[in-house]
Design a protein around this motif. Structure first.
Motif, mmCIF file in Angstrom:
data_model
loop_
_atom_site.group_PDB
_atom_site.id
_atom_site.type_symbol
_atom_site.label_atom_id
_atom_site.label_comp_id
_atom_site.label_asym_id
_atom_site.label_seq_id
_atom_site.Cartn_x
_atom_site.Cartn_y
_atom_site.Cartn_z
ATOM 1 N N LEU A 221 3.873 17.469 -0.980
ATOM 2 C CA LEU A 221 2.905 16.389 -1.128
ATOM 3 C C LEU A 221 3.223 15.383 -0.029
ATOM 4 C CD1 LEU A 221 0.635 15.130 -2.868
ATOM 5 C CD2 LEU A 221 2.426 13.907 -4.103
ATOM 6 N N LEU A 222 2.267 15.133 0.859
ATOM 7 C CA LEU A 222 2.490 14.214 1.967
ATOM 8 C C LEU A 222 2.262 12.794 1.475
ATOM 9 C CD1 LEU A 222 0.767 16.201 4.852
ATOM 10 C CD2 LEU A 222 3.100 16.350 3.978
ATOM 11 N N ILE B 100 3.504 2.122 8.174
ATOM 12 C CA ILE B 100 3.361 3.071 7.078
ATOM 13 C C ILE B 100 4.219 4.291 7.397
ATOM 14 C CG2 ILE B 100 1.778 4.544 5.775
ATOM 15 C CD1 ILE B 100 -0.464 2.614 6.500
ATOM 16 N N LYS B 101 5.109 4.650 6.491
ATOM 17 C CA LYS B 101 6.010 5.778 6.677
ATOM 18 C C LYS B 101 5.524 6.994 5.893
ATOM 19 C CE LYS B 101 9.453 4.345 9.327
ATOM 20 N NZ LYS B 101 9.855 5.055 10.555
ATOM 21 N N LEU B 102 5.862 8.177 6.403
ATOM 22 C CA LEU B 102 5.488 9.434 5.771
ATOM 23 C C LEU B 102 6.706 10.118 5.179
ATOM 24 C CD1 LEU B 102 3.587 11.903 5.245
ATOM 25 C CD2 LEU B 102 4.202 12.685 7.549
ATOM 26 N N ALA B 103 6.567 10.625 3.950
ATOM 27 C CA ALA B 103 7.616 11.416 3.309
ATOM 28 C C ALA B 103 7.017 12.740 2.857
ATOM 29 C CB ALA B 103 8.200 10.673 2.108
ATOM 30 N N HIS B 104 7.813 13.806 2.962
ATOM 31 C CA HIS B 104 7.394 15.117 2.490
ATOM 32 C C HIS B 104 8.032 15.339 1.124
ATOM 33 C CE1 HIS B 104 6.756 15.449 6.829
ATOM 34 N NE2 HIS B 104 5.875 16.389 6.544
ATOM 35 N N LEU B 105 7.234 15.205 0.076
ATOM 36 C CA LEU B 105 7.747 15.331 -1.281
ATOM 37 C C LEU B 105 7.732 16.800 -1.684
ATOM 38 C CD1 LEU B 105 8.796 13.773 -3.705
ATOM 39 C CD2 LEU B 105 6.448 13.435 -4.448
ATOM 40 N N GLN C 236 0.830 -1.201 0.000
ATOM 41 C CA GLN C 236 0.000 0.000 0.000
ATOM 42 C C GLN C 236 0.861 1.247 0.000
ATOM 43 O OE1 GLN C 236 -2.212 1.017 3.599
ATOM 44 N NE2 GLN C 236 -4.015 1.290 2.341
ATOM 45 N N MET C 237 0.468 2.218 -0.809
ATOM 46 C CA MET C 237 1.127 3.500 -0.811
ATOM 47 C C MET C 237 0.065 4.549 -0.693
ATOM 48 S SD MET C 237 3.425 5.166 -3.786
ATOM 49 C CE MET C 237 2.561 6.467 -4.608
ATOM 50 N N GLU C 238 0.258 5.512 0.179
ATOM 51 C CA GLU C 238 -0.747 6.530 0.374
ATOM 52 C C GLU C 238 -0.174 7.903 0.109
ATOM 53 O OE1 GLU C 238 -0.874 4.880 4.123
ATOM 54 O OE2 GLU C 238 -3.018 4.570 4.104
ATOM 55 N N LEU C 239 -0.855 8.663 -0.735
ATOM 56 C CA LEU C 239 -0.465 10.036 -0.960
ATOM 57 C C LEU C 239 -1.323 10.860 -0.038
ATOM 58 C CD1 LEU C 239 -0.205 9.947 -4.800
ATOM 59 C CD2 LEU C 239 1.543 9.598 -3.102
ATOM 60 N N CYS C 240 -0.759 11.265 1.068
ATOM 61 C CA CYS C 240 -1.556 11.833 2.143
ATOM 62 C C CYS C 240 -1.593 13.345 2.100
ATOM 63 C CB CYS C 240 -0.999 11.383 3.480
ATOM 64 S SG CYS C 240 -0.874 9.611 3.597
ATOM 65 N N ASN C 241 -2.767 13.887 1.899
ATOM 66 C CA ASN C 241 -2.956 15.313 1.916
ATOM 67 C C ASN C 241 -3.554 15.634 3.264
ATOM 68 O OD1 ASN C 241 -2.437 15.434 -0.938
ATOM 69 N ND2 ASN C 241 -4.309 14.290 -1.035
#
Length: 219
Positions: free
Chosen positions: A83-84, A94-99, A14-19
């Motif tokens: 883009l979170l 699940i890890k968070l990256a700040h793109l 799973q990959m989540e583009l988190c806004n």
């Protein structure tokens, strides 16, 4: 926004583009913003229109659901836009990256950066042919800090984007706000086509539609 993976036969990724609106992307759920996160980085505030009632009159206090931005938010050229991106890096993590999207001039660059960050977070799993992302979701999530594994994503809720109030205050940006058709900025099948098919993109439409956190990273 969550991009979940459904492999051909074996386990899913799973990959989540988190806004997120802080830690989330909607008006509900926990909010964990930095104190300066509420400061506006919008150059000129867009105007808001509201829908009319059945009788043809405009409600005196329109609800947020009735409000629509009549023009896109205006930002300074050097405004930080993140883009979170949340990526499942293990069975239960699940890890968070700040793109950082500064310098993005078209959708080709946008999706190249998303793919690069996804592969970095997935590490060796990114090359696993049995774990392939297949859909995208927009999520409202909780950001946690664990003693050994560090920062990670906790509880989350799907089908969630930043509110019009958060866009007006300069915390997030995306356009149109709210989406013209449906409740999410980019439908899953459209996003996945561009994510999995390098080169087949159009102008800057997707960059404008994806919700982005402004000015500071989420903590």
């Amino acid at each position: 926004m969550a991009l979940a993976g459904r492999p051909p036969r074996t386990r899913s990724g799973q990959m989540e583009l988190c806004n997120a609106s802080t830690v989330s992307t909607t008006s509900s759920g926990p909010r964990h913003r930095r104190s300066e996160g509420s400061r506006s980085s919008v150059g000129t505030h867009p105007t808001v229109s509201s829908t009319t009632s059945d009788s043809g009159t405009t409600p005196s206090s329109p609800t947020e659901a009735q409000q629509t931005l009549t023009s896109p938010p205006s930002l300074a050229p050097d405004t930080e836009q993140y883009l979170l991106l949340c990526v499942k890096t293990g069975p239960n993590q699940i890890k968070l990256a700040h793109l950082d999207l500064r310098g993005v001039v078209d959708n080709a660059i946008l999706y190249h950066r998303i793919r690069t960050e996804y592969q970095k977070l997935r590490s060796y799993l990114a090359s696993n042919l049995f774990v392939t992302p297949s859909r995208v979701e927009y999520v409202n999530f909780e950001l946690m800090q664990r003693r050994q594994t560090g920062e990670c994503v906790g509880n989350y809720q799907t089908n969630s984007v930043p509110s019009i109030k958060e866009v007006m205050s300069g915390q997030y940006t995306f356009w149109p706000c709210p989406p013209v058709i449906g409740g999410i900025p980019i439908q899953s099948h459209i996003f996945m086509h561009s994510f999995l098919t390098p080169g087949d993109h159009g102008s800057t439409r997707d960059f404008e539609r994806l919700p982005k956190k402004l000015k500071s990273k989420l903590v």
